[in-house]
Design an enzyme around this catalytic site. Structure first.
Site, PDB file in Angstrom:
ATOM      1  N   SER A 126      -2.935  -7.776   2.712  1.00 63.12           N
ATOM      2  CA  SER A 126      -3.189  -7.632   4.154  1.00 63.12           C
ATOM      3  C   SER A 126      -3.592  -8.969   4.764  1.00 63.12           C
ATOM      4  O   SER A 126      -3.200  -9.293   5.884  1.00 63.12           O
ATOM      5  CB  SER A 126      -4.313  -6.616   4.392  1.00 63.12           C
ATOM      6  OG  SER A 126      -3.903  -5.330   4.010  1.00 63.12           O
ATOM      7  N   ARG A 167      -2.064  -6.203  -8.636  1.00 62.72           N
ATOM      8  CA  ARG A 167      -0.907  -7.056  -8.409  1.00 62.72           C
ATOM      9  C   ARG A 167      -0.799  -8.158  -9.456  1.00 62.72           C
ATOM     10  O   ARG A 167       0.267  -8.438  -9.967  1.00 62.72           O
ATOM     11  CB  ARG A 167      -0.988  -7.695  -7.009  1.00 62.72           C
ATOM     12  CG  ARG A 167      -0.824  -6.699  -5.891  1.00 62.72           C
ATOM     13  CD  ARG A 167      -1.316  -7.255  -4.601  1.00 62.72           C
ATOM     14  NE  ARG A 167      -2.719  -7.616  -4.700  1.00 62.72           N
ATOM     15  CZ  ARG A 167      -3.477  -7.996  -3.692  1.00 62.72           C
ATOM     16  NH1 ARG A 167      -2.962  -8.114  -2.499  1.00 62.72           N
ATOM     17  NH2 ARG A 167      -4.747  -8.277  -3.867  1.00 62.72           N
ATOM     18  N   HIS A 171       0.843  -1.211   0.000  1.00 64.50           N
ATOM     19  CA  HIS A 171       0.000   0.000   0.000  1.00 64.50           C
ATOM     20  C   HIS A 171       0.874   1.256   0.000  1.00 64.50           C
ATOM     21  O   HIS A 171       0.613   2.211  -0.725  1.00 64.50           O
ATOM     22  CB  HIS A 171      -0.900   0.033   1.250  1.00 64.50           C
ATOM     23  CG  HIS A 171      -1.911  -1.062   1.319  1.00 64.50           C
ATOM     24  ND1 HIS A 171      -2.041  -1.885   2.409  1.00 64.50           N
ATOM     25  CD2 HIS A 171      -2.866  -1.456   0.441  1.00 64.50           C
ATOM     26  CE1 HIS A 171      -3.036  -2.746   2.200  1.00 64.50           C
ATOM     27  NE2 HIS A 171      -3.541  -2.509   1.013  1.00 64.50           N
TER      28      HIS A 171
END
Ligand code: PNS
Length: 160
Positions: A129, A91, A18
């Site tokens: 995450s 990603r 991030h």
């Protein structure tokens, strides 16, 4: 004209991936508002205030970044913030399906809102995450994946 970009997400918690996307987006916008979603489908590990506080700490060296929380529609929040650009990190191909749907829906809701996809640094591409939470929960070393304040916060969460 000040170009304002919104970088929305759950940030449960903020990762080095991030951070990388925020810093890249500062090349495109004058100001980046990191928008932390209040309403998540699943109960988050970190409360809203904790997610905001960690982001603020991690990005304290970036004066052109503001961290805010938002409830309701992202398109409305972006409009109220004066932003015409939504930043999302991409990603892998697997991200694309959901991301393109979201971008198209946001454009339906506000035709002036453009979504800009940024690719993170190669060495951060595998990060998420949820994986970071899992590694921390199983007492693995999350040092390479998150800022030290986030590492500390994860240790405290899973210490009990
Ligand atoms: O980090 P995440 O979980 O991928 O972030 C998803 C998020 C918060 C950006 C997305 O769920 C969102 O924008 N929620 C706000 C509600 C909304 O506007 N939904 C319609 C978007 S198509």
């Amino acid at each position: 004209m000040t170009r304002i970009a919104i970088y929305p997400g759950s940030f449960d918690p903020v990762t080095r991936g991030h951070e990388d996307i925020v810093r890249r987006s500062l090349h495109l916008a004058d100001k980046v508002v990191v928008a932390v979603a209040v309403n998540l489908e699943k109960a988050p590990l970190f409360a809203l205030e904790e997610r905001v506080a960690l982001l603020q700490e991690v990005l304290r060296d970036e004066p052109r970044v503001e961290v805010r929380s938002f409830d309701g529609l992202l398109a409305e929040f972006a409009r109220d913030a004066g932003a015409r650009m939504v930043i999302r990190g991409l990603r892998a191909v697997s991200d694309f399906d959901y991301e393109s749907q979201m971008a198209l829906m946001n454009r339906e809701l506000d035709p002036e809102l453009e979504t800009v996809f940024l690719v993170p640094a190669l060495h951060l591409t595998y990060l998420s995450s949820s994986l970071v939470r899992e590694v921390a929960r199983l007492d693995g070393d999350v040092g390479p994946f998150v800022h030290p304040v986030v590492e500390k916060a994860l240790k405290a969460k899973y210490a009990a």
